[in-house]
Design an enzyme around this catalytic site. Structure first.
Site, PDB file in Angstrom:
ATOM      1  N   ARG A 148       0.830  -1.222   0.000  1.00 53.51           N
ATOM      2  CA  ARG A 148       0.000   0.000   0.000  1.00 53.51           C
ATOM      3  C   ARG A 148       0.863   1.271   0.000  1.00 53.51           C
ATOM      4  NH1 ARG A 148      -5.274   1.957   1.855  1.00 53.51           N
ATOM      5  NH2 ARG A 148      -5.075   3.626   3.381  1.00 53.51           N
TER       6      ARG A 148
ATOM      7  N   ILE B  91      -6.813   8.296  -0.379  1.00 52.45           N
ATOM      8  CA  ILE B  91      -6.862   6.844  -0.555  1.00 52.45           C
ATOM      9  C   ILE B  91      -7.699   6.368   0.632  1.00 52.45           C
ATOM     10  CG2 ILE B  91      -4.621   6.636   0.625  1.00 52.45           C
ATOM     11  CD1 ILE B  91      -3.976   4.149  -0.866  1.00 52.45           C
ATOM     12  N   SER B  92      -8.677   5.485   0.403  1.00 52.53           N
ATOM     13  CA  SER B  92      -9.609   5.096   1.477  1.00 52.53           C
ATOM     14  C   SER B  92      -8.897   4.331   2.585  1.00 52.53           C
ATOM     15  CB  SER B  92     -10.728   4.216   0.917  1.00 52.53           C
ATOM     16  OG  SER B  92     -11.365   4.845  -0.154  1.00 52.53           O
ATOM     17  N   GLN B  93      -9.523   4.373   3.758  1.00 53.89           N
ATOM     18  CA  GLN B  93      -9.070   3.605   4.919  1.00 53.89           C
ATOM     19  C   GLN B  93      -8.986   2.112   4.524  1.00 53.89           C
ATOM     20  OE1 GLN B  93     -12.259   3.614   7.712  1.00 53.89           O
ATOM     21  NE2 GLN B  93     -11.014   2.992   9.450  1.00 53.89           N
ATOM     22  N   PRO B  94      -7.954   1.388   4.988  1.00 50.16           N
ATOM     23  CA  PRO B  94      -7.817  -0.028   4.598  1.00 50.16           C
ATOM     24  C   PRO B  94      -9.079  -0.854   4.868  1.00 50.16           C
ATOM     25  CG  PRO B  94      -5.833   0.701   5.736  1.00 50.16           C
ATOM     26  CD  PRO B  94      -6.801   1.849   5.802  1.00 50.16           C
TER      27      PRO B  94
END
Ligand code: SAH
Length: 241
Positions: free
Chosen positions: A60, A86-89
């Protein structure tokens, strides 16, 4: 030993040290990913083994700026420039699980951003078509995906509201930016028997993550899952103003 031999020896020693440090870093990141999977994703109820396995492998940190690498595996969204994130995992994992991807699927993603969600999907499906409205982000994601060897992702700079008619219909559609209402053109590009996962709602608050299923007769059913907060899906004319 002459000066030439000495400098060659020093060069070799430096190279060995650098690759050892790089190897060490890679182990550190692997460890951080393992913790991310356990503490942020499994702990919140994601169980799909293929999603967990793919996210344990994908670096990531390589999808974001080097200045953010130390927080690449933290429990939240991260800035990727141009006011985007970038979205939260956990959200990436949850949306991917909801999408129920399969190895023969052709998927459309709206909102390429860093390319990370596209990379996760690319490991699980046949092909990913992804559209990004900010040219700089689209180009940079394309470069990252190419450098990391993803050959089954096609990136296009354009307006996601229109979808990608030439490649439609899609088995799966995922939106990673929130429109205020479900975009009809995208539902039309979903195959009968297909599934779409998207955040919908007003800008910045009060959005819901929806799953839309189209049955084999073409009828559409909508289900709400979580309350979420995504960046807005903008219209082309807003960007030109
Ligand atoms: N999936 C991304 C997250 C991106 S954030 C990742 O894994 O990094 C949402 C992205 O949607 C932003 O990059 C934003 O520029 C893009 N976006 C917003 N409106 C859009 C539109 N109409 N068409 C295509 N992309 C859009």
């Amino acid at each position: 030993m002459n000066v030439r031999q000495l400098s060659k020896l020093i060069g070799i020693a430096c190279l060995a040290l650098t690759s050892q440090i790089a190897g060490q870093d890679e182990n550190d990141y692997r460890h951080l990913r393992k913790k991310m999977i356990e503490n942020q994703i499994v702990s919140r109820g994601v169980t799909d083994e293929s999603v967990l396995s793919v996210m344990s492998d994908i670096p990531r940190h390589l999808f974001i700026d080097e200045s953010q690498w130390s927080i690449a595996y933290s429990d939240g969204p991260l800035p990727i420039g141009h006011g985007q994130t970038i979205s939260q995992p956990y959200i990436v994992a949850f949306m991917t699980e909801l999408l129920q991807p399969d190895s023969h699927h052709v998927v459309l993603e709206i909102g390429t951003g860093s390319g990370y969600q596209a990379a996760v999907l690319a490991k699980l499906v046949h092909h990913v078509f992804t559209i990004e409205i900010v040219p700089e982000l689209g180009r940079s994601a394309q470069k990252t995906l190419k450098r990391l060897g993803y050959e089954n992702v096609s990136v296009r700079i354009g307006d996601g509201y229109k979808g990608w008619p030439k490649e439609a219909p899609f088995d799966r559609i995922i939106l990673t930016a929130a429109p205020e209402e479900v975009p009809k053109a995208l539902v039309d590009q979903l195959k009968p028997g297909g599934r779409m996962v998207l955040p919908v709602g007003p800008r910045w608050w009060g959005q819901d993550l929806l799953v839309i299923e189209k049955d084999l007769t073409g009828e559409v059913i909508e289900k709400k899952t979580l309350p979420v907060r995504f960046v807005p899906m903008v219209h082309e004319k807003e960007r030109k103003n």
